[in-house]
Design an enzyme around this catalytic site. Sequence first.
Site, PDB file in Angstrom:
ATOM      1  CG  ASN A 243      -0.422   0.270   2.705  1.00  0.00           C
ATOM      2  OD1 ASN A 243       0.369   0.913   2.833  1.00  0.00           O
ATOM      3  ND2 ASN A 243      -0.356  -1.222   3.312  1.00  0.00           N
ATOM      4  CE  LYS A 322       8.231 -10.565 -15.303  1.00  0.00           C
ATOM      5  NZ  LYS A 322       8.593  -9.777 -16.041  1.00  0.00           N
TER       6      LYS A 322
END
Length: 433
Positions: A243, A322
């Site tokens: 965040n 990834k």
Amino acid sequence: MDERARLDGAAEASCGLAQGGGQGEKAASAAGEPAGTKRPCVLVGVTGCIAAYKACEVVRGLQKAGVRAKVVMTEHATEFVRPTTFRALTHEPVAVGLFDEPGDPIHHVSLAQECDAFVIAPCTANVVAKLACGLADDLLTTTALATTAPLVVAPAMNVHMHENAATQENLRVLAARGVTLVEVEEGYLACGDVGKGRLADVDAIVAAALRAAGVRRDLEGRHVLVTAGPTEEPLDPVRCLTNRSSGKTGYAIARAAVRRGARATLVSGPVALEAPEGVQVVRVRTACDMLAAAEEAFPQADIAVFCAAVADMRPERVAPRKLKKGRDDDALASVRLVPNPDVLATCAARKRSGQVVVGFAAETDDVVESARAKLASKHADLVVANDVSDGRAFGSDDNEVWFVTADDVRAVPRLSKDRLADEVLDAALKARG
Ligand code: PMT
């Protein structure tokens, strides 16, 4: 007038670091600090004495307490310590001669007005005498005469010079005038004599200067734990759930705690802020790491402030490599989240008597009601509620909040996060009763 507008005026009048009544704000902007930080400024006067080197420690002690220190020296003092040393320590120009500052023809007056306290340490018998007589024949003594800030004098001299009736009389004159004297100590003197004349302990000088500048030390002996910043919950080696918490609020609280004399531990998620001076920083990444670090520090804390924006959920699986479009479309389209532990609730459940637990509540609606619910469900003594709709509060330099306790709700108007930090600590002390 709306409730917030009314409170705005009240907070400006009552808040924080205007203590000392000096011109810290002017000083802060001169030093290129963010507006509203208002660091108190202490001017350190150094005179020509072997103990001049200890003035370096006085400067450091003041800085550790969050104070801006500036230095003025006599010519004789420069024989013992070079101005360069103080310039390096303070990052400020160091004044010696009355006419050294070409851009400022009345330099003694600017220095005198800028400081919230003037501490002369060490102060020779000669300068004690000049101060007693009101003599002003160099920059240091001229500034002493020109300032209306409280004056603190820490003498240091040979035992016989100290015992001399003239010196004793001069010291009495200064004390009677309201000057704070930090008494010399007894011991071995540089000249080989033993007796009273040694410069007082550096901590005693710093404490006297801080008191004179109006700096609060009401958290001395306390331990404050603060969690700050976001957490990062990895999805794969390069992606994460996080965040926009910048850590500014939590870092300001840790800084304020140290400035007010506390020992502070700051458990910080990944942020771009420098470790505050004098604060023990434990850097963590995930909510689970934050919990482990907070649980370790919590038992020693007198006040624990859980300001971090901890991710409530984390990806159930962290891909070892990834995730790629095409190859891993299924995994990307269905990321399963699992709940994170609640750092605040877990620690607060183990609260011992005398500990104060402060939580934050980031809400977009029903701000106060939701904060009340969190106060109860998380066993906090105080919840600082803020409205984060439209990303407000995250990353900004200021914030407006509500302090919610079991029997009170107080709206705190928009303040810089530094000033808010002092308000949060004040409210925490009050919540402790
Ligand atoms: O860092 P800044 O940019 O200065 O921004 C400040 C801030 C907006 C992050 C700060 O003011 C703030 O509101 N912090 C709390 C954010 C938050 O997570 O609020 P919450 O309502 O979701 O959580 C309530 C309380 O529980 C908080 O004290 C939080 O630290 C704690 N919590 C929440 C979830 C969790 N898993 N563990 C927790 O400890």
